[in-house]
Design an enzyme around this catalytic site. Sequence first.
Site: not given
Lengths: 302, 302
Positions: A11-12, A202, A204, A235, A244
Amino acid sequence: MRIYISEVSPRDGFQNEKVFIESEQKIAFINQLSQCGYHKIEVTSFTSPKAIPALKDAEYVMHNIHRHPDVIYSALVPNLRGAERALSCQVDEINLVMSCSEAHNQSNLRMSREQSQEQLKAIIQAVNQQCQINLSLSTAFGCPMQGDVPFLDVINLAKYFADLGVTKITLCDTTGMAYPSQVKALFQEIQTAITGIEWTAHFHNTRGLALANTLAALESNITHFDASLGGIGGCPYAPGASGNTSTEDLVHMLELMHLETGIHLEKIMATSRQLPTLIGHPTDSQIIKAGPRLTLHPAPVQ
Amino acid sequence: MRIYISEVSPRDGFQNEKVFIESEQKIAFINQLSQCGYHKIEVTSFTSPKAIPALKDAEYVMHNIHRHPDVIYSALVPNLRGAERALSCQVDEINLVMSCSEAHNQSNLRMSREQSQEQLKAIIQAVNQQCQINLSLSTAFGCPMQGDVPFLDVINLAKYFADLGVTKITLCDTTGMAYPSQVKALFQEIQTAITGIEWTAHFHNTRGLALANTLAALESNITHFDASLGGIGGCPYAPGASGNTSTEDLVHMLELMHLETGIHLEKIMATSRQLPTLIGHPTDSQIIKAGPRLTLHPAPVQ
C-alpha cells in the site's frame, strides 16, 4: 520479547511508485509476503481510483490473494465508500487515517481535522465491529507544512478515537521528522494519558533516523512497528530522500538484539530483491546492499 | 551534555576515493572544517605513499592548513616511520591503529596482532609525550573475515595499551557489524574493566545502524564520536554500502536531542555539499537530500 511487524509496501510503497504494478504481480508479491511470518500486511487502499490509480485494483487484489490464517490483512480506508468496499472484500482490518496537523489534513484529505473526525466516527459506527479497526495518525511527530505538532494535539485526537472504541492506533512519522528523544517522550506521555490501546510506530527514514527512532520507541515499550520492504514509500516533500523504515534492515537489527519478530529474514530479503524489477528502480535497503552482519568475506587480494 | 565530534573525512573518506584530491583542495576543505566547531579533525595518514597514494601529500597538507586553536589536528600513523613524519609536522595527536581480530590485522597491516602490539609500543615510547596519542581498535564489533570478535579480545588489547599510558581509545566498527545491544554491552564492560580512558565510538552505516548504535553508545555514557561528512569512507567488503556515520546526519540528531556538539550544522552542510565535486560522486547523507527536520514545504499543488 515479541515484536509485531506490519508490512506496508503493497500500500504505502506501491501507491508512491510511478509505474502501475500489474494486479497479478501485486498478488504474487503479497502471497510471498504471507509466507514470511508477518503479523500484518497492509494490502491496498480503498481510495478513489482517480486519486490513487496505482491501487485502482484494490478489490481484485484483496479477493485474489491467498490468505494465511496467522496474518491480519489490512486495508487503508479514507471514507465511508472505501469502508463499504473494504468490507465487501472481507478485510480483517480497516486502517483509518487522518493527520494530527490541520495543514497536512487539509492538503492530504482536503478537509478540516474536525470534518475528518466526524467522517471517521461515522465509519467506525457503520463498521460496527464487522472487522477490526486501526487508526493511523499522520504527522504525529511533525508536519512538513506546519512544523512542530504539539503532543497535546496528538493525544487529544487519539483520546477522541479511543472514546469511540478504537483500540489500535498508529503514530505515523509521515515525512521523517521524528527524533529519538521526542519519540520516547511522546509514546510515554500518550500511553500514560490513554490506556488499553495497542500502539504502533510508523517511521520514515527521510533523515536517517528510522532505526534510531525504533530503538527509542522500544524503550517506551512499543512492540508494534510498520515497515516496508526496501524502504519503499516515498516522501513527496524531499525528492531523493528515503521512504519508510526498511523491513529487512529493521528485522536484521531486532533479531540481532534477540527481539523475536517471527519473520524469516532470508525470505523477506528474497522478496525485497524482486522490488527493483517491479518498481523500476533500486531500493534503499542497506541489508540488501551489504548483506546481514555475519556475511563473511575472504581477505582482499593484495 | 556536551558531545565531541571528530571529523574523519579528510583521512578515512579521501583515502577510499578513486580520484586523487589535489592537495590545495584538501587544504581548502580542511580549512573550512576548522571553522565549523569540531573538537578534532583527522587530517591525513602518514602511511607509505605506495600503499595509500591518495594521501601521499600528508606532510604538505599538514604543514599548510590553518590551524584553529580549539581544534585537535590528528593524523593516522601505522608505524615508527609514520610517527616520525607526523611529529616533524607538529601534529597535535597521533592516531595509532590495529585490529581486534587476527584475520583483519593480518589482512590490513600484514602482521600478527602480537607484532602490531610490539610495534605500537615502540611508537608510544618513541613519541614520549611529544604529542597526544589516540589508539583506534579496528573490528571491535565484528570482523568481516572472522565474524564475531570476543569482547575479551577487545578489552585485553585496550588494557595492554592503557598499561602503556594510552588514555584515548577508539572502538571502531570498521565494516558496520555493530548492533545496539552489543554496543551498549561492550562499552559498559570495557569502561568497568578499564578506567581513566577517553573512549570514542567510530561507527559505519554499512547496515543502516550508525545512528541507532550512536544512541546505544550514548546510553553507555560515550560522549566522543568519529564521523565523516557525507558518510564518505568506504567499506571494501560491501560494494555500494554506506560508509562512516554521516557527520551532518549525526549532528542533526544530537542537536534535536539537545546534546550540544558545538558544531554549526549549516556550515558543515555547506562543506558537505562540495564533496560530490571533489570526489566525483554523490554522498549518502540523508540530511543533504532531505534538509534538516524543520525544512518546511508548501502544500503540493493538487
